[in-house]
Design an enzyme around this catalytic site. Structure first.
Site, mmCIF file in Angstrom:
data_model
loop_
_atom_site.group_PDB
_atom_site.id
_atom_site.type_symbol
_atom_site.label_atom_id
_atom_site.label_comp_id
_atom_site.label_asym_id
_atom_site.label_seq_id
_atom_site.Cartn_x
_atom_site.Cartn_y
_atom_site.Cartn_z
ATOM 1 N N GLU A 259 -35.096 -8.126 -26.573
ATOM 2 C CA GLU A 259 -34.958 -9.543 -26.231
ATOM 3 C C GLU A 259 -33.754 -9.681 -25.310
ATOM 4 O OE1 GLU A 259 -34.892 -12.035 -29.737
ATOM 5 O OE2 GLU A 259 -33.745 -13.577 -28.689
ATOM 6 N N ASP B 185 -26.734 -20.603 -30.473
ATOM 7 C CA ASP B 185 -26.109 -19.296 -30.673
ATOM 8 C C ASP B 185 -24.737 -19.395 -31.301
ATOM 9 O OD1 ASP B 185 -28.002 -17.353 -29.520
ATOM 10 O OD2 ASP B 185 -27.736 -18.580 -27.728
#
Ligand SMILES: Cc1ncc(COP(=O)(O)O)c(C=O)c1O
Lengths: 399, 258
Positions: B47, B58
């Site tokens: 990824e 995140d």
């Protein structure tokens, strides 16, 4: 049905702007809010408590003051909506009273907020103290320095102020941190956004809480001036909550001119500006589609304004729609012009405005007023928090 | 047409390891080198994060790697240049992860075309609303043979899990609680959640992400899910040791076993 400027569609869009662009981790919270906010807000017990607090705690209605010396200078009639007289010194508390009452009804125990100038943080900390709720405020490190009195106020009110140290260390970054906190605390926490930004339903919810401003203006114009509406309404725009509140009930009256003033910083094209509609393009920031200042590669840029509350690279979706549809006139004022206007309002009317608010006054020079016009300016907040910035200007003038 | 991801899962692999890294980190030209080393060390899926100035979904480690990558000069334009020869040296499935704003700015159609040309297999865009996907984007993805991976969380109700599963292809990304640390009491909650997902008999394989950082956490979640995604722990390795083949190989082996 005719499309309204004041209210989004069911998916939260004002024209092409709005919606809810959020990671799944926020979905349940935002969905719960979306499903319940209108029901809660129209509930009688909510309305009674909200209205009672606005009256007895915030001090509403705020006056609509005829600024005679300023009016004389511009050869017209200027009426100041005195949000600076709200408890805590700005319009921000209209929204935090509403959202704290709403959070209680959603069963939330912990309140988080972002703040730029510190006014929204103070307003949140204040109502949390009143209601005995835990309060955490995220604030850019740079803003903590330039708005120190408000940091102290939040702390005295029992809130925890956490510095945001990423990016430009201002409002955008504080908002990122608040959203991250919400992602990590999905059950017991309500996030009180301080402006008409964020994913649907925030822009609509905050606009509705702030719409008390124009609701009062209508009543005051009618009883004191015998008219139903003004010629125009003006307000400064960071995210756009005081503007949304002052414009709200006039947005769908095409005869009322709408004037929004953004922060040009060192100048719109100086590379040090926060004039979002002039510099931004369609994009996504903090959960909604709007106009966003960004690079050609889609990275959000770090804006600049002398006023922490306008130092934001986006604008609420309602305002993006007002801009792109042409319904609103968008102007901008530089740091220097705002500073000058702050001294002018102080010395002509005996009212020291917040630096944010001063931007709304800074464009008066560039406008054409009819003698018979009635112009309402939203005086969104008072300038106590900006005294150190004003004092350095005074020193400059003296030297 | 089946993507490389679907092909991978067609073979009913156990314990699929997906490793995330940020494009342009630690150095602007690290991208290809990292892909080669991950592939060589036995990772199943890669990824690649497209750095963004405001990566809301995140944590701090990935956020920091994003800022560094951006100051190194990374952009979507450049990433596609770097990936143009991807399929000349590897057949490992690769997905791109990022945020809507840079992708919209690049142009969604153009983005999908370029990704497809490079041999990218799928996209993870955590802030893409399902409703916009259904209205606008799903057909573009399909036309370009790209899988779309949606996220589910412990708070996602069953009905919505099923909706997100229907919208997804390739795999479904199950966000564990952010406090996953192995065998403590929090972990029993993750187990419950993964068992629940398993009992739904969804159409996509499930990869678990957030907080997976070593063999213990990897082993634990892959008892109940098809695989797991490691991000921050790998970024920390890159931060501390650089793009070093032996270190990367040791790290992957330490998680997946030999
Ligand atoms: C006094 C005052 N006016 C205006 C603003 C800008 O916010 P908004 O555009 O949401 O009214 C702020 C923000 O901190 C403020 O404190």
């Amino acid at each position: 049905m005719q499309k309204l400027f004041s209210v989004p569609d069911t998916d939260g869009y004002y024209g092409e702007y709005g919606g809810a662009y959020i990671p799944e981790m926020l979905f349940q919270n935002v969905e719960q809010l979306k499903e319940q906010y209108l029901d809660i807000m129209s509930d009688d017990s909510f309305k009674n408590e909200f209205n009672a607090l606005l009256k007895d705690y915030v001090g509403r209605p705020t006056p609509l003051f005829h600024a005679k010396r300023l009016s004389e200078k511009y050869n017209t009639t200027l009426l100041l909506k005195r949000e600076d007289l709200c408890h805590t010194g700005a319009h921000k508390i209209n929204n935090t009273v509403g959202q704290v009452l709403l959070a209680q009804r959603l069963g939330k125990k912990r309140i988080i907020a972002e703040t730029g100038a510190g006014q929204h943080g103070v307003a949140t900390a204040t109502v949390c103290a009143l209601k005995g709720l835990e309060c955490i405020v995220y604030m850019g490190e740079k803003d903590m320095q330039r708005q120190q009195p408000n940091v102290a106020r939040m702390q005295m009110l029992g809130a925890k102020v956490i510095p945001a140290t990423s990016g430009s260390k201002t409002l955008k970054d504080a908002t990122n941190e608040a959203i991250r906190d919400w992602i990590n605390n999905p059950i017991d926490t309500h996030y009180i956004i301080g402006s008409v930004v964020g994913p649907h339903p925030y822009p609509d919810m905050v606009a509705r809480f702030q719409s008390i401003i124009s609701q009062e203006i209508i009543a005051q114009l009618s009883s004191e001036y015998g008219v139903k509406s003004p010629t125009r309404v003006m307000a400064c725009v960071g995210g756009g909550s005081n503007a949304a509140g002052a414009f709200y009930h006039f947005l769908d009256q095409p005869n009322v001119e709408i004037v929004a003033v953004e922060a040009a910083g060192h100048g719109v094209h100086s590379g040090m500006s926060a004039a979002t509609t002039q510099l931004g393009v369609t994009g996504i920031l903090h959960g909604s589609k709007s106009i966003v200042m960004q690079t050609s590669d889609g990275q959000v840029v770090e804006p600049h304004s002398i006023s922490a509350g306008l130092d934001y690279p986006g604008i609420g979706p309602m305002h993006a729609h007002l801009f792109s549809s042409g319904r609103g006139v968008f102007m901008s004022a530089t740091d220097e012009e705002a500073m000058k206007a702050a001294f002018e309002v102080s010395q002509l009317e005996g009212i020291i405005p917040a630096l944010e608010t001063a931007h709304a006054f800074a464009v008066l020079n560039n406008m054409k007023f009819g003698k018979e016009d009635l112009t309402v300016i939203c005086l969104s907040g008072r300038g106590d928090k900006d005294l150190s910035t004003y004092m350095s200007e005074l020193k400059l003038k003296q030297s | 047409m089946n993507s490389r991801i679907q092909h991978l899962f067609d073979q009913h692999p156990k314990r699929v390891l997906n490793v995330y890294f940020t494009a342009g980190y630690p150095h602007l030209d690290s991208t290809i080198e990292i892909i080669k080393q991950l592939d060589a060390s036995g990772v199943d899926l890669i990824e690649i994060g497209m750095p963004y100035s405001d990566p809301l979904a995140d944590g701090p480690i990935i956020q920091e790697s994003s800022s560094k990558a951006l100051s190194n000069g990374m952009s979507i334009e450049l990433l596609f240049k770097q990936l143009s020869a991807l399929r000349s040296f590897t057949s490992i499935p690769v997905v791109l992860m990022g945020y809507m704003n840079p992708v919209l700015q690049f142009g969604f159609d153009r983005f999908c075309q370029e990704a497809s040309k490079c041999g990218i297999d799928g996209l993870i865009l955590p802030d893409m609303p399902v409703i916009e996907f259904q209205r606008t984007y799903s057909s573009v993805l399909k036309k370009n043979h790209l899988n779309m991976v949606f996220l589910v969380t412990p708070e996602t109700p069953e009905e919505r899990v099923r909706l997100l599963d229907r919208c997804s292809s390739g795999f479904l990304y199950a966000v564990s609680s952010s406090s996953t640390t192995g065998k403590d009491k929090d972990f029993s909650r993750v187990e419950q959640y993964l068992s629940k997902l398993k009992s739904y008999n969804l159409s996509n394989p499930i990869l678990v992400g957030f907080g997976i950082h070593n063999a213990d956490t990897f082993n634990a979640v892959t008892q109940l899910a098809d695989g797991a995604i490691i991000g921050s722990a790998f970024i920390s390795i890159l931060t501390n040791k650089g793009v070093d083949p032996a270190t990367i190989n040791d790290f992957v082996k330490s998680i997946k076993g030999n």
